[in-house]
Enzyme design. Structure first.
Site, PDB file in Angstrom:
ATOM      1  N   GLU A  18       0.935  -1.201   0.103  1.00 25.33           N
ATOM      2  CA  GLU A  18       0.010  -0.088   0.071  1.00 25.33           C
ATOM      3  C   GLU A  18       0.918   1.300  -0.258  1.00 25.33           C
ATOM      4  O   GLU A  18       1.870   1.230   0.825  1.00 25.33           O
ATOM      5  CB  GLU A  18      -0.931  -0.028   1.221  1.00 25.33           C
ATOM      6  CG  GLU A  18      -1.837   1.159   1.329  1.00 25.33           C
ATOM      7  CD  GLU A  18      -2.882   1.054   2.388  1.00 25.33           C
ATOM      8  OE1 GLU A  18      -3.509   0.079   2.263  1.00 25.33           O
ATOM      9  OE2 GLU A  18      -2.758   2.004   3.558  1.00 25.33           O
ATOM     10  N   THR A  49      -3.767   4.957  -1.121  1.00 25.26           N
ATOM     11  CA  THR A  49      -4.536   5.393  -0.214  1.00 25.26           C
ATOM     12  C   THR A  49      -5.174   6.733  -0.590  1.00 25.26           C
ATOM     13  O   THR A  49      -4.606   7.333  -1.509  1.00 25.26           O
ATOM     14  CB  THR A  49      -3.932   5.668   1.183  1.00 25.26           C
ATOM     15  OG1 THR A  49      -3.092   6.786   1.120  1.00 25.26           O
ATOM     16  CG2 THR A  49      -3.518   4.195   1.711  1.00 25.26           C
ATOM     17  N   TYR A  50      -6.258   7.132  -0.019  1.00 24.15           N
ATOM     18  CA  TYR A  50      -7.104   8.274  -0.273  1.00 24.15           C
ATOM     19  C   TYR A  50      -6.852   9.554   0.258  1.00 24.15           C
ATOM     20  O   TYR A  50      -7.075  10.631  -0.021  1.00 24.15           O
ATOM     21  CB  TYR A  50      -8.643   7.997  -0.203  1.00 24.15           C
ATOM     22  CG  TYR A  50      -9.391   8.672  -1.174  1.00 24.15           C
ATOM     23  CD1 TYR A  50      -9.443   8.407  -2.530  1.00 24.15           C
ATOM     24  CD2 TYR A  50     -10.363   9.462  -0.688  1.00 24.15           C
ATOM     25  CE1 TYR A  50     -10.197   8.847  -3.596  1.00 24.15           C
ATOM     26  CE2 TYR A  50     -11.206  10.043  -1.514  1.00 24.15           C
ATOM     27  CZ  TYR A  50     -11.184   9.765  -3.083  1.00 24.15           C
ATOM     28  OH  TYR A  50     -11.896  10.357  -3.946  1.00 24.15           O
ATOM     29  N   ALA A  52      -6.100  11.587   4.442  1.00 25.47           N
ATOM     30  CA  ALA A  52      -6.808  11.717   5.425  1.00 25.47           C
ATOM     31  C   ALA A  52      -8.021  12.672   5.032  1.00 25.47           C
ATOM     32  O   ALA A  52      -7.845  13.543   4.262  1.00 25.47           O
ATOM     33  CB  ALA A  52      -6.085  12.321   6.665  1.00 25.47           C
ATOM     34  N   GLY A 109     -14.113   6.252   5.688  1.00 24.26           N
ATOM     35  CA  GLY A 109     -12.966   7.344   5.745  1.00 24.26           C
ATOM     36  C   GLY A 109     -12.991   7.951   7.178  1.00 24.26           C
ATOM     37  O   GLY A 109     -14.072   8.120   7.739  1.00 24.26           O
ATOM     38  N   ASP A 110     -11.896   8.509   7.656  1.00 26.67           N
ATOM     39  CA  ASP A 110     -11.917   9.099   8.628  1.00 26.67           C
ATOM     40  C   ASP A 110     -12.351  10.692   8.634  1.00 26.67           C
ATOM     41  O   ASP A 110     -12.183  11.150   7.367  1.00 26.67           O
ATOM     42  CB  ASP A 110     -10.499   9.275   9.330  1.00 26.67           C
ATOM     43  CG  ASP A 110      -9.865   7.927   9.802  1.00 26.67           C
ATOM     44  OD1 ASP A 110     -10.672   7.136  10.227  1.00 26.67           O
ATOM     45  OD2 ASP A 110      -8.769   7.516   9.442  1.00 26.67           O
ATOM     46  N   HIS A 153     -13.260  -2.199  15.666  1.00 23.41           N
ATOM     47  CA  HIS A 153     -13.339  -0.579  15.522  1.00 23.41           C
ATOM     48  C   HIS A 153     -13.322   0.269  16.612  1.00 23.41           C
ATOM     49  O   HIS A 153     -14.108  -0.181  17.443  1.00 23.41           O
ATOM     50  CB  HIS A 153     -14.460  -0.357  14.147  1.00 23.41           C
ATOM     51  CG  HIS A 153     -14.159   1.136  13.767  1.00 23.41           C
ATOM     52  ND1 HIS A 153     -14.406   2.147  14.368  1.00 23.41           N
ATOM     53  CD2 HIS A 153     -13.763   1.380  12.397  1.00 23.41           C
ATOM     54  CE1 HIS A 153     -13.919   3.133  13.481  1.00 23.41           C
ATOM     55  NE2 HIS A 153     -13.768   2.809  12.550  1.00 23.41           N
ATOM     56  N   ASP A 162     -19.192  -5.239  16.089  1.00 20.10           N
ATOM     57  CA  ASP A 162     -18.148  -4.741  15.106  1.00 20.10           C
ATOM     58  C   ASP A 162     -18.212  -6.022  14.178  1.00 20.10           C
ATOM     59  O   ASP A 162     -18.046  -5.545  12.794  1.00 20.10           O
ATOM     60  CB  ASP A 162     -16.791  -4.911  15.720  1.00 20.10           C
ATOM     61  CG  ASP A 162     -15.637  -4.512  14.810  1.00 20.10           C
ATOM     62  OD1 ASP A 162     -15.671  -3.551  14.581  1.00 20.10           O
ATOM     63  OD2 ASP A 162     -15.210  -5.163  14.367  1.00 20.10           O
ATOM     64  N   LYS A 169     -20.802  -5.516   5.348  1.00 17.77           N
ATOM     65  CA  LYS A 169     -20.153  -5.059   4.084  1.00 17.77           C
ATOM     66  C   LYS A 169     -19.756  -6.165   3.256  1.00 17.77           C
ATOM     67  O   LYS A 169     -20.017  -5.676   1.950  1.00 17.77           O
ATOM     68  CB  LYS A 169     -18.838  -4.416   4.876  1.00 17.77           C
ATOM     69  CG  LYS A 169     -18.915  -3.045   5.559  1.00 17.77           C
ATOM     70  CD  LYS A 169     -17.509  -2.445   5.855  1.00 17.77           C
ATOM     71  CE  LYS A 169     -16.941  -3.271   6.919  1.00 17.77           C
ATOM     72  NZ  LYS A 169     -15.602  -2.280   7.354  1.00 17.77           N
TER      73      LYS A 169
END
Length: 295
Positions: A18, A49-50, A52, A109-110, A153, A162, A169
């Site tokens: 990654e 990755t996208y 933060a 996403g965060d 999580h 969780d 998903k």
């Protein structure tokens, strides 16, 4: 392009890597040097990755497209729901499809600015990762992966809830799972067992990154909400003033854990590289997973 499950179904052992979206042109040069060093080792796939909070989206898309067009590597495109309307998500998915990228890692996403802050959906966006999985699957022949925490999580109240979210998903169409960074093979086995008990039988890829200092370990624990691995923390703390000793401890732990994961039947080792290749190559070499050592 093959899908990730198709690639994993071929003879292993497999590894994947990654990368992060670069912040600048100089960072992008560093990223591409790592890509070129890792390409001859034949990873099962690579992902970008996208950023933060969904930041650096354009660089993420551009790097993923370049990997698809200019290398022999199989790219997996990260996609997060945070900060995007459904219309924007459709456009992004379409841009990946246009260059033949048919593997996606779907993430909620965060929150931007504070990973531990309150998560608020875009007014015209999506609330849950399962919705993002279903959207991607509805727009083409995509293989979609999702993330899982080795324990749970940090926003989940307990393991049961969780597990339900993870199963949701997979029921929405996800066909592989990548874990957040692991600290032990036992955590991986427990995650896989509770997934199987819940009827979720898809490939689960353990996430690995050598932790080479006590400070870095504490930062990872803070950001991820995971439990502190006491033995590793004590060993790194004891040599906190000696960077070389810390690196040696971290690398030894990563190699030992990686071998334990392979022995436990992990279909692929997923390395978080931070756009560097040296540590990943060292672990692969110690495991005999470089091409020259496989022959």
């Amino acid at each position: 392009m093959p899908t990730v499950p198709e690639r994993l179904a071929t003879g292993g052992p497999h590894f994947s890597v990654e990368f992060m979206p670069p912040r600048s042109d100089a960072d992008e040069d560093v990223l591409w040097r790592s890509v070129r060093r890792l390409e001859p080792l034949r990873p099962a796939f690579v992902s970008v990755t996208y950023g933060a909070g969904g930041s650096r989206r354009e660089r993420t898309i551009r790097v993923t497209q370049r990997i698809a067009e200019e290398t022999t590597l199989l790219p997996v495109a990260h996609l997060t729901a945070v900060g995007h309307s459904v219309a924007e998500l459709r456009q992004i998915i379409g841009s990946y499809a246009a260059v033949g990228v048919n593997n996606i890692l779907a993430l909620r996403g965060d929150p931007p600015g504070d990973p531990n802050g309150e998560w608020i959906a875009h007014p015209q966006g999506l609330e849950y990762t399962g919705q993002l999985v279903a959207l991607a699957r509805s727009l083409g022949s995509f293989s979609v992966g999702v993330a899982a925490y080795p324990d749970k999580h940090p926003r989940s109240t307990d393991l049961a809830s969780d597990t339900r979210f993870l199963v949701d998903k997979i029921n929405a169409g996800a066909d592989f799972v990548i874990t957040q960074m692991l600290f032990s093979a036992a955590d991986y086995e427990r995650l896989r067992e509770r997934m199987e008990r819940a009827g979720a039988r898809v490939p689960v890829l353990p996430g690995i990154m050598p932790v080479t200092s006590h400070g870095r370990l504490m930062r990872i624990v803070e950001l991820s909400g995971q439990r502190v691995p006491e033995q590793l923390a004590d060993e790194l703390y004891a040599v906190r003033e000696d960077p070389e000793a810390g690196r040696a401890i971290g690398m030894e732990h990563a190699v030992r854990m990686s071998q334990d994961l392979l022995d436990a039947g992990a279909p692929c080792l997923h390395f978080y590289t931070f756009n560097r290749s040296k540590a990943t190559i060292e672990v692969l070499s110690a495991l005999g997973m470089t091409p020259a050592m496989r022959r």
